[in-house]
Design a protein around this motif. Structure first.
Motif, mmCIF file in Angstrom:
data_model
loop_
_atom_site.group_PDB
_atom_site.id
_atom_site.type_symbol
_atom_site.label_atom_id
_atom_site.label_comp_id
_atom_site.label_asym_id
_atom_site.label_seq_id
_atom_site.Cartn_x
_atom_site.Cartn_y
_atom_site.Cartn_z
ATOM 1 N N LEU A 82 52.400 -17.117 -12.042
ATOM 2 C CA LEU A 82 51.472 -16.980 -11.829
ATOM 3 C C LEU A 82 51.159 -15.728 -11.742
ATOM 4 O O LEU A 82 51.781 -14.793 -12.151
ATOM 5 N N ARG A 83 49.368 -15.944 -12.183
ATOM 6 C CA ARG A 83 49.223 -14.510 -12.482
ATOM 7 C C ARG A 83 47.617 -14.388 -12.107
ATOM 8 O O ARG A 83 47.240 -15.139 -11.880
ATOM 9 N N PRO A 84 46.555 -13.183 -11.915
ATOM 10 C CA PRO A 84 45.862 -13.548 -11.329
ATOM 11 C C PRO A 84 44.619 -13.582 -12.565
ATOM 12 O O PRO A 84 45.960 -13.450 -14.063
ATOM 13 N N ASN A 103 50.026 -13.690 -2.151
ATOM 14 C CA ASN A 103 50.003 -11.512 -3.003
ATOM 15 C C ASN A 103 49.380 -12.014 -3.911
ATOM 16 O O ASN A 103 49.078 -10.357 -4.758
ATOM 17 N N ILE A 104 48.387 -12.877 -4.672
ATOM 18 C CA ILE A 104 47.148 -11.970 -5.814
ATOM 19 C C ILE A 104 46.116 -11.952 -5.136
ATOM 20 O O ILE A 104 45.112 -12.695 -4.200
ATOM 21 N N ASP A 105 45.958 -11.058 -5.750
ATOM 22 C CA ASP A 105 44.580 -10.090 -5.154
ATOM 23 C C ASP A 105 43.062 -11.005 -6.258
ATOM 24 O O ASP A 105 42.631 -9.418 -6.627
ATOM 25 N N SER A 106 43.239 -12.283 -6.390
ATOM 26 C CA SER A 106 42.694 -12.912 -7.294
ATOM 27 C C SER A 106 41.395 -14.118 -6.662
ATOM 28 O O SER A 106 41.806 -15.047 -6.579
ATOM 29 N N TYR A 118 44.103 -22.950 -14.683
ATOM 30 C CA TYR A 118 43.251 -21.555 -14.503
ATOM 31 C C TYR A 118 42.675 -22.094 -13.416
ATOM 32 O O TYR A 118 42.066 -24.022 -13.340
ATOM 33 N N LEU A 119 43.612 -22.058 -11.651
ATOM 34 C CA LEU A 119 42.419 -23.065 -10.582
ATOM 35 C C LEU A 119 42.369 -21.584 -9.458
ATOM 36 O O LEU A 119 42.571 -20.376 -9.639
ATOM 37 N N GLU A 120 40.779 -22.298 -8.535
ATOM 38 C CA GLU A 120 40.641 -21.053 -7.533
ATOM 39 C C GLU A 120 42.087 -20.258 -6.554
ATOM 40 O O GLU A 120 42.549 -22.265 -6.058
ATOM 41 N N ARG A 121 42.062 -19.719 -6.461
ATOM 42 C CA ARG A 121 43.514 -20.004 -5.656
ATOM 43 C C ARG A 121 43.724 -19.805 -4.044
ATOM 44 O O ARG A 121 44.072 -20.798 -3.299
ATOM 45 N N ILE A 163 43.260 -17.921 -10.333
ATOM 46 C CA ILE A 163 45.058 -17.760 -10.915
ATOM 47 C C ILE A 163 45.084 -17.859 -12.118
ATOM 48 O O ILE A 163 44.482 -19.495 -12.371
ATOM 49 N N LYS A 164 45.866 -17.892 -12.810
ATOM 50 C CA LYS A 164 46.551 -18.555 -13.378
ATOM 51 C C LYS A 164 47.837 -18.815 -13.704
ATOM 52 O O LYS A 164 48.857 -17.860 -13.632
#
Length: 295
Positions: A278-280, A259-262, A184-187, A265-266
């Protein structure tokens, strides 16, 4: 032209435009030569909120293939299900999938492939619509599907397109069902680190290394080039699982991250030879898969 009355009329196959001392003649063709506008059966339709569809299309269309060798990959898959619409796009190197809730539908399962140019035009139309000036009912896109055509209707605008013929790949089988390492990281921090590493990636390969040392709660991003030099960035992260690493194309990675609005990210991976997901962090309606660069 002057800010005054403008006269427009047809004369001898030309469109005449006149305003005070300005006169213009525009050559054209007879209206009878214009292609017939296809008619679409509007008895049944799928309905989805305009903003939901706009966001979903933007999150997948960038992954469409630009190659003509596999025509079915040059469009976006629309998979209609009883209560939801699944959108997917892939160029065989990466894949984006987004789930959208349908407000109403025909209740039957259906798959169609919509050309990327049609999707881009639909995005342009939807983005120009002013939602604040519309009623609740008008804030919806109605989708009508026939055997070889699709029509999108929004705010009085109708967009009709032919569908791409062919069978879309059964991409579900390449999505890993388990992972050895979860991170889990800061996008925004990851985007910044990837951009820094990209400067030192090998030209034409665009490779960067992501290493996940077990028990250290950090991700090490490295890149090296005999011409440019090398770069190492260590990012704080929440780690679960085994010691791992993977080599990715930084351009594909940035496309997914953008393109991930979070905020977080996971990132999931099994090993250096299997796809990276990659997922939110807290949403399950979007995923982005990147194939690794094998060393």
């Amino acid at each position: 032209m002057p800010n005054n009355k403008v006269d427009i009329y047809k004369k001898e196959g030309q469109l005449m435009v006149k305003c005070e001392n300005y006169k213009t003649a525009i050559k054209g063709q007879e209206a009878d030569e214009y292609p017939l506008i296809p008619t679409i059966d509007k008895k049944n339709s799928y309905q989805v909120k305009t903003e939901d569809l706009r966001q979903a299309l933007a999150q997948v269309v960038f992954a469409v293939s630009t190659s003509e060798s596999r025509i079915e990959l040059s469009g976006v898959l629309f998979h209609f299900q009883p209560e939801r619409l699944v959108l997917a796009a892939t160029d065989s190197y990466r894949l984006a999938e987004k789930d959208v809730k349908l407000k109403s539908g025909q209740g039957e399962e259906k798959k169609i492939i919509v050309p990327a140019k049609t999707v881009q035009e639909l995005l342009r139309i939807i983005s120009s619509v002013r939602a604040e000036e519309m009623t609740e009912e008008e804030r919806e896109v109605r989708i009508f599907v026939t055997e070889n055509q699709v029509m999108f209707s929004v705010d009085g605008i109708e967009l009709i397109s032919r569908l791409i013929e062919g069978q879309y790949p059964e991409y579900k089988q390449i999505i890993p069902q388990q992972s050895e390492t979860v991170c889990y990281l800061e996008r925004v921090e990851l985007i910044r680190a990837v951009k820094a590493a990209s400067i030192f990636s090998k030209s034409g390969i665009n490779d960067i290394n992501l290493d996940f040392p077990a028990g250290k709660n950090l991700v090490v991003i490295t890149s090296a080039s005999s011409q440019a030099g090398e770069n190492v960035v260590e990012l704080a992260a929440e780690m679960k699982g085994k010691d791992n690493g993977i080599v990715l194309n930084y351009k594909y990675l940035l496309d997914g991250l953008n393109n991930i609005d979070s905020e977080r990210i996971k990132l999931e991976t099994i090993n250096c030879n299997t796809p990276c997901i990659l997922r939110p962090e807290k949403a399950s309606d979007y995923l982005y898969i990147i194939m690794p660069i094998k060393q």
